[in-house]
Design an enzyme around this catalytic site. Structure first.
Site, PDB file in Angstrom:
ATOM      1  N   ARG A 240      -5.714 -11.630  -1.072  1.00 51.54           N
ATOM      2  CA  ARG A 240      -5.494 -10.218  -0.765  1.00 51.54           C
ATOM      3  C   ARG A 240      -5.833 -10.004   0.718  1.00 51.54           C
ATOM      4  O   ARG A 240      -6.731 -10.670   1.262  1.00 51.54           O
ATOM      5  CB  ARG A 240      -6.406  -9.317  -1.603  1.00 51.54           C
ATOM      6  CG  ARG A 240      -5.988  -9.148  -3.059  1.00 51.54           C
ATOM      7  CD  ARG A 240      -4.723  -8.311  -3.212  1.00 51.54           C
ATOM      8  NE  ARG A 240      -4.405  -8.012  -4.598  1.00 51.54           N
ATOM      9  CZ  ARG A 240      -3.566  -8.726  -5.352  1.00 51.54           C
ATOM     10  NH1 ARG A 240      -2.965  -9.787  -4.854  1.00 51.54           N
ATOM     11  NH2 ARG A 240      -3.315  -8.364  -6.589  1.00 51.54           N
ATOM     12  N   ASP A 264       0.609 -14.058   3.312  1.00 54.90           N
ATOM     13  CA  ASP A 264       1.506 -13.465   2.311  1.00 54.90           C
ATOM     14  C   ASP A 264       0.994 -12.100   1.864  1.00 54.90           C
ATOM     15  O   ASP A 264       1.705 -11.365   1.190  1.00 54.90           O
ATOM     16  CB  ASP A 264       1.597 -14.409   1.092  1.00 54.90           C
ATOM     17  CG  ASP A 264       2.556 -13.904   0.020  1.00 54.90           C
ATOM     18  OD1 ASP A 264       3.707 -13.565   0.373  1.00 54.90           O
ATOM     19  OD2 ASP A 264       2.168 -13.848  -1.160  1.00 54.90           O
ATOM     20  N   GLU A 269      -0.436  -3.237   3.293  1.00 55.53           N
ATOM     21  CA  GLU A 269       0.951  -3.624   3.023  1.00 55.53           C
ATOM     22  C   GLU A 269       1.648  -2.550   2.186  1.00 55.53           C
ATOM     23  O   GLU A 269       0.986  -1.892   1.406  1.00 55.53           O
ATOM     24  CB  GLU A 269       0.993  -4.988   2.303  1.00 55.53           C
ATOM     25  CG  GLU A 269       0.295  -4.991   0.953  1.00 55.53           C
ATOM     26  CD  GLU A 269       0.299  -6.367   0.277  1.00 55.53           C
ATOM     27  OE1 GLU A 269      -0.059  -7.369   0.931  1.00 55.53           O
ATOM     28  OE2 GLU A 269       0.658  -6.406  -0.916  1.00 55.53           O
ATOM     29  N   HIS A 288       4.220 -10.704   0.358  1.00 53.01           N
ATOM     30  CA  HIS A 288       3.488 -10.709  -0.925  1.00 53.01           C
ATOM     31  C   HIS A 288       4.383 -11.223  -2.064  1.00 53.01           C
ATOM     32  O   HIS A 288       4.695 -10.480  -2.996  1.00 53.01           O
ATOM     33  CB  HIS A 288       2.949  -9.303  -1.252  1.00 53.01           C
ATOM     34  CG  HIS A 288       1.851  -9.319  -2.273  1.00 53.01           C
ATOM     35  ND1 HIS A 288       0.812  -8.427  -2.286  1.00 53.01           N
ATOM     36  CD2 HIS A 288       1.633 -10.139  -3.335  1.00 53.01           C
ATOM     37  CE1 HIS A 288       0.008  -8.673  -3.306  1.00 53.01           C
ATOM     38  NE2 HIS A 288       0.493  -9.730  -3.958  1.00 53.01           N
ATOM     39  N   ILE A 289       4.770 -12.490  -1.961  1.00 52.71           N
ATOM     40  CA  ILE A 289       5.675 -13.060  -2.971  1.00 52.71           C
ATOM     41  C   ILE A 289       5.060 -14.274  -3.674  1.00 52.71           C
ATOM     42  O   ILE A 289       5.781 -15.102  -4.227  1.00 52.71           O
ATOM     43  CB  ILE A 289       7.039 -13.450  -2.349  1.00 52.71           C
ATOM     44  CG1 ILE A 289       6.857 -14.398  -1.143  1.00 52.71           C
ATOM     45  CG2 ILE A 289       7.823 -12.204  -1.956  1.00 52.71           C
ATOM     46  CD1 ILE A 289       8.159 -15.028  -0.667  1.00 52.71           C
ATOM     47  N   SER A 291       3.652 -14.787  -6.482  1.00 55.17           N
ATOM     48  CA  SER A 291       4.013 -15.017  -7.891  1.00 55.17           C
ATOM     49  C   SER A 291       5.494 -14.775  -8.159  1.00 55.17           C
ATOM     50  O   SER A 291       5.918 -14.737  -9.325  1.00 55.17           O
ATOM     51  CB  SER A 291       3.166 -14.113  -8.794  1.00 55.17           C
ATOM     52  OG  SER A 291       3.431 -12.752  -8.511  1.00 55.17           O
TER      53      SER A 291
END
Ligand code: DGY
Length: 322
Positions: A240, A264, A269, A288-289, A291
């Site tokens: 995070r 990421d 964000e 933020h990819i 997963s």
């Protein structure tokens, strides 16, 4: 109206997940995938026995306090639960679950991608090709850092950290880690334990961060700790944004105090990320990819459903965090 429990699903989920959820529950879906305001969330929650949110929906204490009494559970579609005030949920008797394990492989892939992308200047190179600015080849063109055989430091050797270590062994990297406690010897294998973050940072070439965001890890990578990394080192973050002090990291990347970063996840964000990152060539940025694979997103959904089924069957859910 049937008498199935009602689940408010805050974001559009994979079709297979929404269908499976609908077999057992009455679902309040969000087919347009609109981001709900807190007021909308509370209004919709009035009709729900449980909420299935993502990390994009925030549940601070004052929102939890306003949730109707009929809401028994918040079954997150995420492993991270920093968007939910767990103490407030506990106090109100709301069960909170997450989706661990199923995203470890996908997130580890992104950590390795970030490491390689940062090391080999992937953003710069890709931009050159796309923008028709690639003019030549020369022995010193786009020279980057090699990761093979280097020392990888893992901050938070949980499920994701252990998969990253395993993948990195394929690059002949030596594994170092810091956790509150050392792993048992079978899990740790050849990984070297350091009993403090500082000791870890002083002994590595690449740092990959996998600790959860919580009060004790907020701004963990600050100016003092970044100063312990060497000028060729690389920082990777898939946990995070909150674990990073952005001013300090941007300054370290700008001055060359550390070599590169692959990120990421970000404070603020998507829109409010530190403007310094966008200007730096030595960062490799992803949205933020961690997963975001078809397999993993379906598995996350099924895991959230399994937790809800357990809760409404009166059983202990497998992934209870509050
Ligand atoms: C997670 O599961 O925590 C991912 O970051 C997506 O929310």
């Amino acid at each position: 109206m049937d008498n199935k429990p009602v689940v408010l699903v805050t974001r559009r989920l994979p079709a297979a997940v929404e269908q499976k959820l609908g077999e057992r529950f009455t679902t309040l879906l969000n087919p347009d995938d609109r981001l709900y305001s807190t007021a909308e969330l509370l209004e919709l929650a009035a009709q729900a026995d449980a909420i299935l949110p993502c990390h994009t929906e925030k549940f601070p204490a004052d929102t939890i306090a306003q949730l109707p009494a009929r809401v028994k559970a918040i079954a997150n579609f995420s492993v991270g639960v920093d968007h939910v005030d767990l103490d407030a949920a506990k106090q109100k008797g709301i069960i909170v679950t997450n989706t661990p394990d199923v995203l470890s492989d996908a997130t580890a892939e992104i950590a390795i991608l970030l490491m390689l992308g940062a090391a080999r200047r992937a953003s710069e190179g890709e931009r050159l090709v796309r923008n028709r600015q690639w003019k030549d080849w020369s022995p010193d063109f786009m020279v980057g850092r090699q990761t093979t055989g280097k020392r990888l430091g893992i901050l938070g050797m949980g499920r994701v950290g252990q998969v990253v270590a395993q993948r990195a062994r394929g690059f002949d990297m030596t594994i170092h880690y810091h956790n509150r406690k050392p792993l048992d010897p079978v899990q740790a294998g050849d990984a070297v334990y350091h009993d403090s973050v500082e000791a870890l940072l002083a002994n590595i070439d690449v740092l990959s961060i996998h600790c959860p965001a919580m009060e004790s890890t907020r701004g963990l990578m600050n100016r003092e700790r970044l100063a312990l990394m060497h000028a060729d080192s690389i920082l990777v973050n898939t946990s995070r944004g909150g674990v990073i002090d952005d001013d300090a990291l941007v300054a370290a990347l700008n001055s060359g105090a550390i070599g590169a970063a692959g990120l990421d996840v970000f404070n603020g964000e998507p829109d409010g990320i530190h403007p310094g990152y966008r200007k730096l060539d030595n960062v490799f940025l992803l949205p933020h990819i961690g997963s975001a694979t078809y397999e993993t997103r379906i598995a996350m959904g099924y895991r959230a459903i399994a937790n809800l089924v357990a809760i409404f069957d009166g059983d202990e859910p497998g992934d209870r965090v509050a």
